[in-house]
Design a protein around this motif. Sequence first.
Motif, PDB file in Angstrom:
ATOM      1  N   THR A 100       0.843  -1.196   0.000  1.00 59.52           N
ATOM      2  CA  THR A 100       0.000   0.000   0.000  1.00 59.52           C
ATOM      3  C   THR A 100       0.876   1.244   0.000  1.00 59.52           C
ATOM      4  OG1 THR A 100      -0.149  -0.068   2.411  1.00 59.52           O
ATOM      5  CG2 THR A 100      -1.929  -1.144   1.154  1.00 59.52           C
ATOM      6  N   LEU A 101       0.273   2.365  -0.388  1.00 55.16           N
ATOM      7  CA  LEU A 101       1.007   3.604  -0.586  1.00 55.16           C
ATOM      8  C   LEU A 101       0.230   4.781  -0.004  1.00 55.16           C
ATOM      9  CD1 LEU A 101       3.399   5.099  -2.063  1.00 55.16           C
ATOM     10  CD2 LEU A 101       1.908   5.188  -4.077  1.00 55.16           C
ATOM     11  N   ALA A 102       0.974   5.750   0.520  1.00 59.72           N
ATOM     12  CA  ALA A 102       0.401   7.035   0.942  1.00 59.72           C
ATOM     13  C   ALA A 102       1.295   8.142   0.384  1.00 59.72           C
ATOM     14  CB  ALA A 102       0.331   7.132   2.461  1.00 59.72           C
ATOM     15  N   THR A 103       0.720   9.330   0.201  1.00 58.95           N
ATOM     16  CA  THR A 103       1.489  10.473  -0.298  1.00 58.95           C
ATOM     17  C   THR A 103       1.445  11.616   0.706  1.00 58.95           C
ATOM     18  OG1 THR A 103      -0.398  11.456  -1.455  1.00 58.95           O
ATOM     19  CG2 THR A 103       0.939   9.881  -2.703  1.00 58.95           C
ATOM     20  N   ALA A 104       2.531  12.400   0.707  1.00 56.16           N
ATOM     21  CA  ALA A 104       2.617  13.619   1.517  1.00 56.16           C
ATOM     22  C   ALA A 104       3.229  14.682   0.618  1.00 56.16           C
ATOM     23  CB  ALA A 104       3.471  13.385   2.759  1.00 56.16           C
ATOM     24  N   GLU A 105       2.416  15.628   0.183  1.00 58.64           N
ATOM     25  CA  GLU A 105       2.850  16.571  -0.839  1.00 58.64           C
ATOM     26  C   GLU A 105       2.788  18.012  -0.363  1.00 58.64           C
ATOM     27  OE1 GLU A 105       1.393  15.558  -4.882  1.00 58.64           O
ATOM     28  OE2 GLU A 105       0.135  14.105  -3.819  1.00 58.64           O
ATOM     29  N   SER A 106       3.756  18.777  -0.822  1.00 56.76           N
ATOM     30  CA  SER A 106       3.735  20.209  -0.598  1.00 56.76           C
ATOM     31  C   SER A 106       3.718  20.912  -1.951  1.00 56.76           C
ATOM     32  CB  SER A 106       4.930  20.649   0.255  1.00 56.76           C
ATOM     33  OG  SER A 106       4.818  22.011   0.586  1.00 56.76           O
ATOM     34  N   CYS A 107       4.861  21.007  -2.621  1.00 53.89           N
ATOM     35  CA  CYS A 107       4.948  21.799  -3.850  1.00 53.89           C
ATOM     36  C   CYS A 107       4.087  21.266  -4.994  1.00 53.89           C
ATOM     37  CB  CYS A 107       6.395  21.942  -4.293  1.00 53.89           C
ATOM     38  SG  CYS A 107       7.219  20.389  -4.680  1.00 53.89           S
ATOM     39  N   THR A 108       3.723  20.016  -4.971  1.00 51.53           N
ATOM     40  CA  THR A 108       2.886  19.455  -6.034  1.00 51.53           C
ATOM     41  C   THR A 108       1.398  19.594  -5.746  1.00 51.53           C
ATOM     42  OG1 THR A 108       3.182  17.309  -5.015  1.00 51.53           O
ATOM     43  CG2 THR A 108       4.565  17.801  -6.932  1.00 51.53           C
ATOM     44  N   GLY A 109       1.043  19.933  -4.536  1.00 51.73           N
ATOM     45  CA  GLY A 109      -0.353  20.196  -4.196  1.00 51.73           C
ATOM     46  C   GLY A 109      -1.313  19.055  -4.489  1.00 51.73           C
ATOM     47  N   GLY A 110      -0.845  17.827  -4.442  1.00 53.68           N
ATOM     48  CA  GLY A 110      -1.715  16.684  -4.667  1.00 53.68           C
ATOM     49  C   GLY A 110      -1.590  16.057  -6.045  1.00 53.68           C
ATOM     50  N   SER A 120      -7.215   2.277  -8.336  1.00 57.13           N
ATOM     51  CA  SER A 120      -6.097   2.745  -7.500  1.00 57.13           C
ATOM     52  C   SER A 120      -6.385   2.615  -6.012  1.00 57.13           C
ATOM     53  CB  SER A 120      -5.740   4.196  -7.834  1.00 57.13           C
ATOM     54  OG  SER A 120      -6.852   5.046  -7.624  1.00 57.13           O
ATOM     55  N   SER A 121      -7.661   2.563  -5.646  1.00 58.14           N
ATOM     56  CA  SER A 121      -8.014   2.479  -4.226  1.00 58.14           C
ATOM     57  C   SER A 121      -7.559   1.170  -3.589  1.00 58.14           C
ATOM     58  CB  SER A 121      -9.525   2.649  -4.024  1.00 58.14           C
ATOM     59  OG  SER A 121     -10.220   1.623  -4.698  1.00 58.14           O
ATOM     60  N   ALA A 122      -7.214   0.172  -4.399  1.00 62.63           N
ATOM     61  CA  ALA A 122      -6.690  -1.078  -3.861  1.00 62.63           C
ATOM     62  C   ALA A 122      -5.287  -0.891  -3.299  1.00 62.63           C
ATOM     63  CB  ALA A 122      -6.670  -2.155  -4.943  1.00 62.63           C
ATOM     64  N   THR A 123      -4.615   0.177  -3.715  1.00 58.60           N
ATOM     65  CA  THR A 123      -3.228   0.417  -3.325  1.00 58.60           C
ATOM     66  C   THR A 123      -3.032   1.741  -2.595  1.00 58.60           C
ATOM     67  OG1 THR A 123      -2.457  -0.855  -5.216  1.00 58.60           O
ATOM     68  CG2 THR A 123      -0.883   0.650  -4.230  1.00 58.60           C
ATOM     69  N   LEU A 124      -3.589   2.804  -3.129  1.00 55.49           N
ATOM     70  CA  LEU A 124      -3.398   4.129  -2.536  1.00 55.49           C
ATOM     71  C   LEU A 124      -4.355   4.309  -1.369  1.00 55.49           C
ATOM     72  CD1 LEU A 124      -1.918   6.871  -2.704  1.00 55.49           C
ATOM     73  CD2 LEU A 124      -3.840   7.674  -4.083  1.00 55.49           C
ATOM     74  N   LEU A 125      -3.783   4.412  -0.165  1.00 51.68           N
ATOM     75  CA  LEU A 125      -4.614   4.571   1.030  1.00 51.68           C
ATOM     76  C   LEU A 125      -5.086   6.003   1.220  1.00 51.68           C
ATOM     77  CD1 LEU A 125      -2.632   2.375   3.573  1.00 51.68           C
ATOM     78  CD2 LEU A 125      -4.565   1.737   2.116  1.00 51.68           C
ATOM     79  N   GLY A 126      -4.269   6.959   0.812  1.00 46.08           N
ATOM     80  CA  GLY A 126      -4.637   8.361   0.979  1.00 46.08           C
ATOM     81  C   GLY A 126      -3.443   9.256   0.790  1.00 46.08           C
ATOM     82  N   GLY A 127      -3.715  10.543   0.878  1.00 46.38           N
ATOM     83  CA  GLY A 127      -2.648  11.519   0.697  1.00 46.38           C
ATOM     84  C   GLY A 127      -2.864  12.737   1.556  1.00 46.38           C
ATOM     85  N   PHE A 128      -1.776  13.415   1.809  1.00 47.05           N
ATOM     86  CA  PHE A 128      -1.778  14.634   2.606  1.00 47.05           C
ATOM     87  C   PHE A 128      -1.202  15.753   1.748  1.00 47.05           C
ATOM     88  CE2 PHE A 128      -1.106  10.968   5.287  1.00 47.05           C
ATOM     89  CZ  PHE A 128      -1.987  11.156   6.339  1.00 47.05           C
ATOM     90  N   VAL A 129      -1.920  16.854   1.636  1.00 48.03           N
ATOM     91  CA  VAL A 129      -1.373  18.050   1.009  1.00 48.03           C
ATOM     92  C   VAL A 129      -1.107  19.023   2.143  1.00 48.03           C
ATOM     93  CG1 VAL A 129      -1.763  19.945  -0.599  1.00 48.03           C
ATOM     94  CG2 VAL A 129      -2.604  17.655  -1.154  1.00 48.03           C
ATOM     95  N   THR A 130       0.165  19.141   2.478  1.00 46.93           N
ATOM     96  CA  THR A 130       0.567  19.963   3.627  1.00 46.93           C
ATOM     97  C   THR A 130       1.401  21.129   3.111  1.00 46.93           C
ATOM     98  OG1 THR A 130       2.465  18.503   4.003  1.00 46.93           O
ATOM     99  CG2 THR A 130       0.465  18.028   5.254  1.00 46.93           C
ATOM    100  N   TYR A 131       0.710  22.118   2.621  1.00 47.01           N
ATOM    101  CA  TYR A 131       1.370  23.263   2.012  1.00 47.01           C
ATOM    102  C   TYR A 131       1.998  24.176   3.058  1.00 47.01           C
ATOM    103  CZ  TYR A 131       2.020  25.759  -2.384  1.00 47.01           C
ATOM    104  OH  TYR A 131       2.551  26.321  -3.519  1.00 47.01           O
TER     105      TYR A 131
END
Length: 163
Positions: free
Chosen positions: A23-33, A45-56
């Motif tokens: 499984t995968l998670a993302t944490a993005e700033s400059c890419t904004g998601g 993709s929901s079988a693999t991507l658990l979620g993401g954080f856009v922390t600008y």
Amino acid sequence: MLPPETLAQAQALLTKLQRLELTLATAESCTGGLIAGALTAIPGSSATLLGGFVTYSNAMKTKLLGVSEDILEGVGAVSEACARDMAAGALQVASADIAVSCTGIAGPDGGSAEKPVGLVFIGVARRGMGTEVKRFVFPGDRAAIRAATVVQALKLVERVADA
């Protein structure tokens, strides 16, 4: 909008992660998601991507991902240390097998001699294997820098998945 070749890259990565049952998670700033956007453009993709954080903002990096305030005040948000903390935080919060992070200066403003426009740090953390961070200086305008960040982030996740 991301080019078709980036979406094909995302598709190939998702197929590999699903085959490996990772499984995968993302944490993005400059890419904004955009990394999560490239992945979620792929059906299933929901079988693999658990979620993401856009922390600008720095406050969100600390609140959601546990990035150390000492890092943000010391070396800043655009740093290897921040990318490392972002990836580790996303891995922990999402309970994922792998997490990818990015932080950088997409421009057109905000750069300096020490941290030019195009400077991006991408981190990939894998449960039980630690965190790897790579430094890039991408050429081009804001859109080109953000698109190049997505491509390199997907490549780094693929490499870590193979480890």
